[in-house]
Design an enzyme around this catalytic site. Structure first.
Site, short mmCIF file in Angstrom:
data_model
loop_
_atom_site.label_atom_id
_atom_site.label_comp_id
_atom_site.label_asym_id
_atom_site.label_seq_id
_atom_site.Cartn_x
_atom_site.Cartn_y
_atom_site.Cartn_z
N SER A 1 0.28 -1.29 0.52
CA SER A 1 0.03 0.23 0.22
C SER A 1 1.21 1.11 0.08
CB SER A 1 -0.91 0.18 1.35
OG SER A 1 -1.48 -0.70 1.12
N GLU B 1 -5.44 -6.96 10.43
CA GLU B 1 -4.44 -8.28 10.60
C GLU B 1 -3.68 -7.65 10.81
OE1 GLU B 1 -3.32 -5.43 7.03
OE2 GLU B 1 -5.11 -6.11 7.52
N GLY C 1 -2.54 3.28 -4.06
CA GLY C 1 -3.65 4.68 -5.10
C GLY C 1 -4.51 5.03 -4.53
N ASN D 1 -2.98 2.23 7.06
CA ASN D 1 -2.52 2.99 5.94
C ASN D 1 -3.22 3.29 5.06
OD1 ASN D 1 -0.11 3.76 4.16
ND2 ASN D 1 0.11 1.40 3.68
N HIS E 1 -6.60 -1.82 8.75
CA HIS E 1 -5.74 -2.80 8.88
C HIS E 1 -6.70 -3.91 9.92
CE1 HIS E 1 -3.75 -2.68 5.67
NE2 HIS E 1 -3.73 -1.49 5.62
N GLY F 1 -4.62 -2.36 -0.24
CA GLY F 1 -3.22 -1.72 -1.88
C GLY F 1 -3.06 -0.74 -1.82
N PHE G 1 -6.85 7.82 1.17
CA PHE G 1 -8.24 8.28 0.55
C PHE G 1 -9.35 7.82 0.99
CE2 PHE G 1 -5.16 8.09 -3.32
CZ PHE G 1 -5.95 9.20 -4.18
N CYS H 1 -9.18 -1.54 3.12
CA CYS H 1 -8.51 -0.35 2.87
C CYS H 1 -8.73 -0.19 1.37
CB CYS H 1 -7.21 -1.31 3.13
SG CYS H 1 -6.43 0.02 4.91
#
Length: 387
Positions: free
Chosen positions: A54, A347, A236, A303, A345, A234, A306, A261
């Site tokens: 990411s 995880e 962007g 993280n 996240h 991921g 957007f 995310c």
């Protein structure tokens, strides 16, 4: 283990579009890197940050001053390689002290052609980014005039509107071995997948088949091979991810969906939300999120750059979580179709496991869906409404 080669200790400058300049010294590689600069507030877990896809297209400033203390080991990697462009630290420890360490950080950075710079006033730099927002800069060992370097920064496109996911995804189909204890078969879309996501899905009796983000939707839906769909994290902007949006739209109502995310943003766009780029994003392991269903507050790893914009006109959508730092949408769930996602996240890796329960929620959702009779999917319902 080797110390930093003196040839790699060069004066470096971090120069922004407005001409602001921070000076430091390289400890891994020399040259130029032009990318967006963000800061991460975690006190540990730098290897997991390095290998989080990411961060692709970005340079990361670590606010914790001492980096490199415990070295690098293969167990803590969260993907197949480093994805970010450079790291910026206050103080680098070139001789790690940890029984698990296999190499110092500077060797790891050089292996993947990533610059490392120390000696920069990271506190001042972080305050600058909080005020100005995450923005493009050039990290360079060049002695060129600032005016020339500022021009290079201005022509850099940044991350908005760029399909970084197609570069972060693993192009090869990976079929995980059938686990004897697994009850459910899950199609995992790799948008920049972290390894610990798959581990936690497997812990919850899910057998995972991992697909690249470029896979055609028919491969997911044909022959009823899968019981659920997972959309990974991921890098962007979600807007150019046409294929992922199409996969999600066609799968909604046919398969239970869980997104993290980037997966959260993709599901949100399909359900009608608009997305926006945050001022400086959320990057760290101590972000409080409130589960509106229970009133409990969880400390989460985050993280992203957007977010989904809250939209009260979307009657079929329940906002399940909010970020208590900025009140942004941190979780959504469809009221009719089995689909939910979160903008953090669960995880961890690095970070706390407060939100680990969401993987079990997904397991229960998929299991319950298997026991029900077939109902019309999202697209089928929309086609009926047009008649």
């Amino acid at each position: 283990m080797t110390k930093v080669d003196e040839n790699h200790k060069k004066k470096a400058r971090l120069i922004f579009e407005d001409g602001k300049c921070f000076e430091g010294t390289t400890f891994a590689l020399t040259g130029d890197r032009t990318a967006e600069v963000v800061f991460n507030t975690a006190m540990c877990g730098y290897q997991e940050v390095l290998t989080d896809p990411s961060y692709m297209g970005q340079m990361v400033v670590f606010t914790y001053p001492e980096i490199g203390n415990y070295g690098i080991n293969h167990e803590d990697a969260e993907s197949r390689r480093i994805f970010l462009e450079a790291i910026i630290v206050k103080s680098y420890n070139e001789i790690p002290c940890n029984y698990k360490s296999e190499m110092p950080l500077h060797e790891y950075l050089r292996r993947y052609n990533v610059m490392g710079v120390e000696g920069i006033d990271t506190r001042s730099l972080t305050l600058y980014l909080r005020e100005r927002g995450a923005c493009n800069a050039i990290l360079t060992t060049s002695k060129a005039p600032i005016e020339e370097l500022v021009h290079l920064v201005k022509i850099n496109v940044g991350i908005k509107g760029v399909n970084f996911v197609n570069h972060a995804t693993n192009k090869n189909l990976i079929t995980k071995p059938n686990l004897e204890s697994s009850e459910l078969n899950i199609a995992v879309i790799d948008c920049g997948l972290k390894y610990n996501i798959v581990k936690l899905l497997e812990e919850n009796n899910c057998n995972c088949t991992i697909f690249p983000s470029t896979i055609h939707v028919d491969e997911i839906l044909k022959e009823n091979k899968f019981d659920g769909l997972f959309l990974s994290n991921g890098p962007g902007d979600p807007e150019p991810l046409v294929n992922l949006l199409e996969i999600t739209k066609q799968a909604l109502g046919k398969l239970p969906i869980f997104g993290i995310c980037m997966g959260h943003l993709v599901l949100g766009e399909v359900l009608g939300f608009k997305t926006a780029k945050q001022k400086f994003g959320q990057h760290g392991v101590n972000h409080p999120v409130k589960d509106l269903r229970t009133g409990e507050v969880k400390i989460t790893s985050q993280n992203h750059n957007f977010v989904l914009l809250e939209d009260n006109s979307l009657e079929d959508i329940e906002i399940t979580h909010i970020n208590l730092n900025d009140n942004s949408v941190a979780g959504i769930r469809h009221k009719k179709y089995p689909a939910f996602s979160v903008q953090f996240h669960p995880e961890a890796s690095p970070g706390p496991y407060d939100a680990k329960y969401l993987f079990h929620e997904f397991y229960e959702m998929v299991r319950d869906f298997k026991e029900k009779e077939n109902e019309p999917s999202y697209l089928e319902e929309n086609e009926k409404s047009k008649i």
